[in-house]
Design an enzyme around this catalytic site. Structure first.
Site, PDB file in Angstrom:
ATOM      1  N   ASN A   1       0.860  -1.181   0.000  1.00 15.26           N
ATOM      2  CA  ASN A   1       0.000   0.000   0.000  1.00 15.26           C
ATOM      3  C   ASN A   1       0.899   1.234   0.000  1.00 15.26           C
ATOM      4  OD1 ASN A   1      -1.844   2.028   0.457  1.00 15.26           O
ATOM      5  ND2 ASN A   1      -2.685   1.164   2.328  1.00 15.26           N
TER       6      ASN A   1
ATOM      7  N   LYS B   1       3.411   0.677   3.010  1.00 14.50           N
ATOM      8  CA  LYS B   1       3.035  -0.289   4.047  1.00 14.50           C
ATOM      9  C   LYS B   1       2.977  -1.657   3.388  1.00 14.50           C
ATOM     10  CE  LYS B   1       0.093   2.899   6.544  1.00 14.50           C
ATOM     11  NZ  LYS B   1      -1.260   3.362   6.458  1.00 14.50           N
TER      12      LYS B   1
ATOM     13  N   ARG C   1      -2.993  -1.999  -3.208  1.00 11.04           N
ATOM     14  CA  ARG C   1      -4.165  -1.153  -3.015  1.00 11.04           C
ATOM     15  C   ARG C   1      -4.088  -0.023  -4.033  1.00 11.04           C
ATOM     16  NH1 ARG C   1      -5.247   3.316   1.465  1.00 11.04           N
ATOM     17  NH2 ARG C   1      -7.392   3.770   0.882  1.00 11.04           N
TER      18      ARG C   1
ATOM     19  N   HIS D   1     -12.866   3.578   0.428  1.00 13.18           N
ATOM     20  CA  HIS D   1     -12.833   2.615   1.544  1.00 13.18           C
ATOM     21  C   HIS D   1     -13.630   1.348   1.196  1.00 13.18           C
ATOM     22  CE1 HIS D   1     -12.327   6.194   4.552  1.00 13.18           C
ATOM     23  NE2 HIS D   1     -11.143   5.673   4.278  1.00 13.18           N
TER      24      HIS D   1
ATOM     25  N   ARG E   1     -10.166  16.649   7.142  1.00 14.49           N
ATOM     26  CA  ARG E   1     -11.034  17.020   6.004  1.00 14.49           C
ATOM     27  C   ARG E   1     -12.400  17.469   6.511  1.00 14.49           C
ATOM     28  NH1 ARG E   1     -10.199  11.383   3.276  1.00 14.49           N
ATOM     29  NH2 ARG E   1      -7.967  11.467   2.876  1.00 14.49           N
TER      30      ARG E   1
ATOM     31  N   ASP F   1      -6.495  14.039  15.970  1.00 15.29           N
ATOM     32  CA  ASP F   1      -6.523  12.702  16.562  1.00 15.29           C
ATOM     33  C   ASP F   1      -7.656  12.618  17.580  1.00 15.29           C
ATOM     34  OD1 ASP F   1      -5.844  10.535  18.442  1.00 15.29           O
ATOM     35  OD2 ASP F   1      -4.017  10.404  17.244  1.00 15.29           O
TER      36      ASP F   1
ATOM     37  N   GLY G   1      -9.976   2.967  13.171  1.00  8.88           N
ATOM     38  CA  GLY G   1      -9.403   3.446  14.439  1.00  8.88           C
ATOM     39  C   GLY G   1     -10.414   3.941  15.465  1.00  8.88           C
TER      40      GLY G   1
ATOM     41  N   GLU H   1      -8.251  -4.224   5.655  1.00  8.28           N
ATOM     42  CA  GLU H   1      -8.184  -4.024   4.202  1.00  8.28           C
ATOM     43  C   GLU H   1      -7.100  -4.906   3.583  1.00  8.28           C
ATOM     44  OE1 GLU H   1      -7.868   0.051   5.125  1.00  8.28           O
ATOM     45  OE2 GLU H   1      -9.540   0.616   3.846  1.00  8.28           O
TER      46      GLU H   1
HETATM   47  P1  AMP Z   1      -7.156   4.884  11.376  1.00  6.14           P
HETATM   48  O1  AMP Z   1      -7.084   5.923  10.296  1.00  6.14           O
HETATM   49  O2  AMP Z   1      -8.160   3.809  11.107  1.00  6.14           O
HETATM   50  O3  AMP Z   1      -5.824   4.352  11.801  1.00  6.14           O
HETATM   51  O4  AMP Z   1      -7.726   5.652  12.678  1.00  6.14           O
HETATM   52  C1  AMP Z   1      -7.045   6.695  13.258  1.00  6.14           C
HETATM   53  C2  AMP Z   1      -7.962   7.397  14.244  1.00  6.14           C
HETATM   54  O5  AMP Z   1      -8.394   6.451  15.250  1.00  6.14           O
HETATM   55  C3  AMP Z   1      -7.290   8.551  15.006  1.00  6.14           C
HETATM   56  O6  AMP Z   1      -8.175   9.659  15.049  1.00  6.14           O
HETATM   57  C4  AMP Z   1      -7.132   7.981  16.390  1.00  6.14           C
HETATM   58  O7  AMP Z   1      -7.177   8.982  17.373  1.00  6.14           O
HETATM   59  C5  AMP Z   1      -8.354   7.106  16.506  1.00  6.14           C
HETATM   60  N1  AMP Z   1      -8.258   6.185  17.626  1.00  6.14           N
HETATM   61  C6  AMP Z   1      -7.419   5.133  17.788  1.00  6.14           C
HETATM   62  N2  AMP Z   1      -7.608   4.577  19.017  1.00  6.14           N
HETATM   63  C7  AMP Z   1      -8.586   5.306  19.632  1.00  6.14           C
HETATM   64  C8  AMP Z   1      -9.242   5.254  20.897  1.00  6.14           C
HETATM   65  N3  AMP Z   1      -8.927   4.346  21.796  1.00  6.14           N
HETATM   66  N4  AMP Z   1     -10.215   6.162  21.159  1.00  6.14           N
HETATM   67  C9  AMP Z   1     -10.534   7.101  20.249  1.00  6.14           C
HETATM   68  N5  AMP Z   1      -9.957   7.213  19.049  1.00  6.14           N
HETATM   69  C10 AMP Z   1      -9.007   6.329  18.731  1.00  6.14           C
END
Ligand code: AMP
Length: 400
Positions: free
Chosen positions: A7, A14, A91, A180, A241, A283, A331, A385
């Site tokens: 990816n 990755k 991907r 996605h 975004r 985040d 996430g 994925e």
């Molecule tokens: P991803 O793009 O799927 O890796 O997701 C990233 C997002 O998941 C970021 O905004 C992280 O802050 C959020 N995230 C990961 N662990 C947690 C958690 N325990 N509580 C809230 N958000 C989380």
């Protein structure tokens, strides 16, 4: 059969090496800061600790070379010979209208992929670079392209055509594509299995809530609508975004602030969403922490985020004329009980009832989190994925 998954982003690669049909991940890792100072490769074999290697990695070809070398390395490797890799699955973000399923990469396919750069200038060039890099590093080993858009190719016309002059669709293929797709496909299938049924019997809404976020209405296994559109900018609020906004705001701001196209694009894609509203972070963990510390802008960002998920839950239930299951993934969706709770709060009237204990216990694992009495089942399915790419790649190779 061993399948390598790749990816590629602008400065990262990755990868995961899978053993199929056991769906077992032998090793995974990432090359980051490609073409910059401080490039690193982090690599985790399934049975040994993670290693980090710093090196000069100038481009994607060199990155893939490093990946192959570490997969073969006596200390950190998991294979002895590069021929053990049966195929490489890539991907590819945008498959346009023509790629409605994964396909074997041939010179003709590469030409078609290049034509699609116009539709996805931020993503497809890196995906193409990744394919070229593996063609160079692993000559003779087949490559398969798996598209983020493919799952959405059966959306009805009334869901994918924008109410703009129709000529724009004819001339420039401006329409909703959706993204996605691999994960919406995977989690809808898994969730149906977890509920002891199959996708073709139920109406589902899948919520991929990661740094990028999208929701899909999956009616009897078919994506009938999805929140991301011509680009991944539309729909939900995301980390950086904006998601849905009045398009006139862009024109207004370009005039007021004399923004160039590039600056407007950066504002919408990089400085909006959670980070834009909160001024704290993109985040969600930090947003929740700041919200709990009493920071008002973080609370506002959180509230907008969850409210927008809820609005689409209602909209898609209406679009499908009913709802049997909501799936949370990625996430935020997998890990945050407080986000899940807020997204479905007040939806008991639609038959959505969360079990507080089950919701709080569900963290990064497959779980049903609705009460036994809940008419609509609510399920958490971790995103995978990479496994979808591996399985699609194996299927295509087996058919060859
Ligand atoms: P991803 O793009 O799927 O890796 O997701 C990233 C997002 O998941 C970021 O905004 C992280 O802050 C959020 N995230 C990961 N662990 C947690 C958690 N325990 N509580 C809230 N958000 C989380």
């Amino acid at each position: 059969m061993k399948i390598l998954i790749v990816n590629c982003g602008s400065s990262s690669v990755k990868y995961q090496l899978f053993q199929l049909p056991d769906n077992f991940c032998l090793a995974k890792g990432m090359v980051s800061r490609i073409g910059m100072s401080g490039a690193v490769l982090t690599h985790k074999p399934h049975d040994r600790p993670e290693v980090t290697i710093s090196s000069e990695i100038l481009d994607h070809t060199s990155a893939i070379e490093h990946v192959i070398a570490i997969l073969l390395s006596p200390n950190h490797g998991v294979i002895k010979n590069r021929d053990e890799i049966a195929a490489v699955g890539h991907r590819v973000v945008h498959g346009g209208e023509q790629f409605t399923a994964s396909c074997l990469v041939t010179p003709e396919i590469m030409l078609e992929l290049r034509k699609l750069i116009e539709l996805a200038p931020l993503h497809n060039p890196h995906n193409i670079r990744g394919i070229n890099a593996t063609l160079q590093n692993l000559p003779g080993i087949p490559n398969v392209a798996v598209f983020d858009t493919a799952f959405h190719h059966r959306m009805p016309e009334y869901a994918f055509i924008y109410p703009l002059p129709y000529i724009l669709y004819r001339k420039y293929r401006i329409r909703r594509y959706g993204f996605h797709g691999m994960n919406h496909h995977y989690v809808s299938k898994r969730a149906a299995e977890m509920l002891g049924t199959t996708r073709d019997k139920i109406k589902m809404i899948t919520c991929h809530l990661g740094n990028g976020a999208s929701m899909t209405a999956v009616d009897k296994g078919i994506s009938v609508d999805t929140t991301m559109g011509f680009t991944p900018l539309e729909g939900l609020m995301m980390g950086t975004r904006c998601g849905d906004i009045d398009p006139a705001i862009i024109l207004h701001m370009m005039g007021k602030e004399e923004l160039s196209l590039h600056e407007a694009n950066t504002m919408l894609n990089k400085h909006s969403g959670l980070v834009g509203v909160s001024g704290v972070s993109s985040d969600m963990r930090e947003i929740i922490e700041e919200m709990n510390n009493g920071t008002k802008s973080a609370k506002l960002a959180f509230d907008i985020y969850c409210y927008r998920v809820k609005k689409y839950l209602g909209a898609y239930a209406a679009a499908m004329g009913g709802l049997d299951c909501i799936v949370f993934s990625a996430g935020i969706g997998e890990n945050s009980a407080v986000v899940r709770q807020a997204c479905v709060s007040g939806m008991e009237f639609m038959g959505v009832e969360l079990d507080k204990g089950l919701n709080e216990a569900a963290k990064n694992k497959e779980s049903v989190i609705s009460t036994a009495a809940s008419k609509v089942k609510v399920v958490v399915v971790p995103a995978n994925e990479e496994l979808v790419i591996a399985m699609d790649t194996a299927e295509i190779i087996n058919k060859k």
